[in-house]
Design an enzyme around this catalytic site. Sequence first.
Site, PDB file in Angstrom:
ATOM      1  N   HIS A 270     -25.690 -20.187  -1.938  1.00 33.11           N
ATOM      2  CA  HIS A 270     -25.204 -18.853  -1.589  1.00 33.11           C
ATOM      3  C   HIS A 270     -23.664 -18.827  -1.540  1.00 33.11           C
ATOM      4  O   HIS A 270     -23.021 -18.030  -2.223  1.00 33.11           O
ATOM      5  CB  HIS A 270     -25.797 -18.435  -0.236  1.00 33.11           C
ATOM      6  CG  HIS A 270     -25.376 -17.072   0.229  1.00 33.11           C
ATOM      7  ND1 HIS A 270     -26.166 -15.963   0.071  1.00 33.11           N
ATOM      8  CD2 HIS A 270     -24.247 -16.632   0.821  1.00 33.11           C
ATOM      9  CE1 HIS A 270     -25.535 -14.897   0.552  1.00 33.11           C
ATOM     10  NE2 HIS A 270     -24.362 -15.290   1.024  1.00 33.11           N
ATOM     11  N   GLU A 271     -23.116 -19.721  -0.774  1.00 33.78           N
ATOM     12  CA  GLU A 271     -21.647 -19.757  -0.661  1.00 33.78           C
ATOM     13  C   GLU A 271     -21.028 -20.176  -1.988  1.00 33.78           C
ATOM     14  O   GLU A 271     -19.930 -19.730  -2.341  1.00 33.78           O
ATOM     15  CB  GLU A 271     -21.206 -20.687   0.470  1.00 33.78           C
ATOM     16  CG  GLU A 271     -21.773 -20.353   1.855  1.00 33.78           C
ATOM     17  CD  GLU A 271     -21.554 -18.908   2.297  1.00 33.78           C
ATOM     18  OE1 GLU A 271     -20.590 -18.274   1.822  1.00 33.78           O
ATOM     19  OE2 GLU A 271     -22.366 -18.411   3.111  1.00 33.78           O
ATOM     20  N   HIS A 274     -20.524 -17.092  -4.007  1.00 28.75           N
ATOM     21  CA  HIS A 274     -19.270 -16.417  -3.609  1.00 28.75           C
ATOM     22  C   HIS A 274     -18.064 -17.150  -4.210  1.00 28.75           C
ATOM     23  O   HIS A 274     -17.115 -16.546  -4.690  1.00 28.75           O
ATOM     24  CB  HIS A 274     -19.119 -16.436  -2.077  1.00 28.75           C
ATOM     25  CG  HIS A 274     -19.960 -15.423  -1.356  1.00 28.75           C
ATOM     26  ND1 HIS A 274     -19.890 -14.083  -1.613  1.00 28.75           N
ATOM     27  CD2 HIS A 274     -20.871 -15.575  -0.354  1.00 28.75           C
ATOM     28  CE1 HIS A 274     -20.727 -13.422  -0.796  1.00 28.75           C
ATOM     29  NE2 HIS A 274     -21.336 -14.310  -0.027  1.00 28.75           N
ATOM     30  N   GLU A 300     -21.588 -10.032  -2.512  1.00 32.42           N
ATOM     31  CA  GLU A 300     -22.904 -10.481  -2.061  1.00 32.42           C
ATOM     32  C   GLU A 300     -23.887 -10.534  -3.233  1.00 32.42           C
ATOM     33  O   GLU A 300     -24.801 -11.368  -3.242  1.00 32.42           O
ATOM     34  CB  GLU A 300     -23.399  -9.532  -0.962  1.00 32.42           C
ATOM     35  CG  GLU A 300     -24.490 -10.089  -0.086  1.00 32.42           C
ATOM     36  CD  GLU A 300     -24.048 -11.231   0.825  1.00 32.42           C
ATOM     37  OE1 GLU A 300     -22.826 -11.448   1.001  1.00 32.42           O
ATOM     38  OE2 GLU A 300     -24.939 -11.921   1.363  1.00 32.42           O
TER      39      GLU A 300
END
Lengths: 506, 506
Positions: A270-271, A274, A300
């Site tokens: 997830h990170e 980003h 997101e």
Amino acid sequence: MISSGFESKMKDFKLYLKKMKSYEEAIGLIYWDMRTGAPKKGIANRSEVVGMLSGEQFKMSVSNEMGEWLGYFSEAEQDARLSRMDRKIVAECQKEYDRSKKIPQQKYEDYVVLTSQAESVWEEAKDASDFAKFQPYLEKIVATNLEFIELWGYEGHKYNTLLDMYEPGMTVNKLDQVFGALREKVVPLLNAIKASPVKPATAFLRQSFDKEQQKKFSLFILGEMGYDFEAGRLDETVHPFATGLSPGDVRITTRYLMDDVNSALFGTIHEGGHALYEQNISPEYIGTPLCTGTSMGIHESQSRFWENMIGRSRPFWNRYYKDVQKHYPGQFDAVSVEDFYRGTNEVKPSLIRIEADELTYNLHIMVRYELEKELFSEAISVADLPEAWNEKYRDYLGIAPSHHGEGVLQDVHWAGGAFGYFPSYALGNMYAAQMMRTIRKELPHFDELVQAGNLLPIKDWLALKVYRHGKLLTPTEIITDVTGEELNPDYLVEYFTEKYGDIYQL
Amino acid sequence: MISSGFESKMKDFKLYLKKMKSYEEAIGLIYWDMRTGAPKKGIANRSEVVGMLSGEQFKMSVSNEMGEWLGYFSEAEQDARLSRMDRKIVAECQKEYDRSKKIPQQKYEDYVVLTSQAESVWEEAKDASDFAKFQPYLEKIVATNLEFIELWGYEGHKYNTLLDMYEPGMTVNKLDQVFGALREKVVPLLNAIKASPVKPATAFLRQSFDKEQQKKFSLFILGEMGYDFEAGRLDETVHPFATGLSPGDVRITTRYLMDDVNSALFGTIHEGGHALYEQNISPEYIGTPLCTGTSMGIHESQSRFWENMIGRSRPFWNRYYKDVQKHYPGQFDAVSVEDFYRGTNEVKPSLIRIEADELTYNLHIMVRYELEKELFSEAISVADLPEAWNEKYRDYLGIAPSHHGEGVLQDVHWAGGAFGYFPSYALGNMYAAQMMRTIRKELPHFDELVQAGNLLPIKDWLALKVYRHGKLLTPTEIITDVTGEELNPDYLVEYFTEKYGDIYQL
């Protein structure tokens, strides 16, 4: 002193913006350090350093010099000479200038103190499940935001002004429409899943997993995604985050749970999503306000694209499950890849947003959205929140919290005054599914690429379509340019229907 | 705008100084991060951030506002109202103001560029043992420093002005005297050691040592010294260092050599000594120029007191050798504590300063001191340095380098323009031995304390006598207050004579 002449004014203006960005970069590094291991006895002093640097950056954003530049570049004659990039830069500065200028200094400083106090009170209130303790702070925060909205101005719903801070151009009308359409399909789908005789096994996900192996595996997957380790690093924090200090330094963190094989991994992916965005912004935007993601929702969408659309997909696990087995020798001998895939995608209504599966997650967001909207139309008051919260959870998820700590007090956002932020998470899911639909057309062998562990063409596609633009394009421009249409919740519905129809044999 | 009235002017002045310190703290954190693991692709941009922050801090140090405050507080009427602390603060600011104001801006900026280029050229020149490559840069650096000295002014020897930057009040006359007295005793002592039939065994120090165990042991000893882990942390870098961001955040680093049991440990103790100083500065100095060590020499006395006077002492190893044995199971079964102690204190002339033992180390410093002194009296030129270097090494240490990489090019200091810095290292050794003499009187059971691992009373004594004062007292005031006399090299001679007389049976 501002020099004369368009070119030299533009040069000075850019140097000025670069200086503002340098303050931001220093502040960003200090925050990263505070969260990753700064000694606690240094925090009080370090906070004053942050205060000083933020103050300098803020002063620059509302200075007379800034006002003069903005006035000059907005004159018709000069505006016509601006490149697309420079016009957007001026517009971004103007937006921040207007927003900041409209709030009296003292009111703003009081608000900063209030939210900072509220965050500590919230922490205690959450631990004690004591909403009454937090209520007076939250009331003041909402009241102050209502005052700010009056000063900033608004069109249509007052909440629109708050939404625009995180998702430029987003409105209550639009959200009512997309969230409504999504909920209309997700709730029956969830009921069908609950009624399905299929119950994925999950116990094998909850063994004891060596932390060093978890870290190795997380780093391995990051590398597969094309995360540039010469332009970033992975550290460990209680709450995972990504921070883009510059495209050459985009750091991420994750959290290792000893009894959960997936938590650190999906946190990292997830990170990492980003981070790919921030690492691949076009170098020409460095030192300008365009050197960041265009909105919370689009940001997101990138983290969730990697986490869910790729990381929780069957082709991904067909490729990488053998690496899980290798990293945790013996622990998955008796588990098939199909069982692992299904276990990883278990859908189950739960009370805590950050632990929710990708389907019910959106319902958690809608609860918050509805409540925020009603708070700012003054249809409900802060005192009504706990009951309204529980009722919405019953309506949307079919369960209700047994105490406020796992209910209305679970998130820090409101204590920090971040109203309008929550919708970004669900917007990200919708944007991601919509982009997924397009990428499957443009890279027809998408599943084969993932199944072959050939993820770089996917990263390159996203870089070309999304990452490189930074904040040059609005969220609506991005989604329209990439997919040919505005935000449309149907693609997320299709994605869920197909994926969970298969897993739960609906 | 400067407000009127003594009290309010002082208040504003202190806020101004606090802001300057905040810039320094941010810059310090950025440097720490660059050395401990900042991603390399972010360095170029980060360097510009440092440049901006340093520029702001510098502008504040020479601003008209600063000039007005210094003028005001130096008026007889106001000066009489200053506390001792505030008078020292004003004096420190005045010193920096005068020093900076006297150099034309352009000349200073050119010099910063020159030394930055010289550092990269030096690195290549060192690797290639090619002095000619470095020579033109060094010539310009020396010439620029001579110009600066003319602008700053000097008393007696021109080199005094440079010495004063690192050791306020230090002069060539004083150094000639103390270094002369020291050399007069150290050279014959070294010859006696070389002639001694005693040759301590050292092979056991050079086994293979697990890095995690080295780290654990380093952390353990730091804790024993009273290093406050809530106000600091230990990391790993190629060149160990300590950095005091504030008394609540003093970070140190060390380097782990896999084939050397002592390198990381003594690196840690040394930097830990620096850190104890910075962690224990009186809180009242936070945010002022007094919140740091008083000079490089006194700072070095603290690192060397811990590293050598304690860490390389027999009582220390009588207590902690069993911990070495425990941390490296089986590796020291056949080695007695006495053999370990002697091996750790082997004296042997060598070419590289940073690898030297504590006795010959001082001779390495004297070589550099003599050469710097002659450069700035223009008795020799830069072109003469290689030959003069080799000759001094033969004179003082009885050996000479086979190439310039292990000779005149070994240190980075000159490339950075840091002339006058080297003497601090030997001054530190002398100050440390002199303080040792006093602490033994005031804590008569000193050896028993060390042997019992009861190091905190020693730390507390140093905190009371040295650490807490920060920069309030001059180096001469410190050494005189603590020991009752000015710097006296005899104590270091006594210490060496006793310690090595015993080890080498002289």
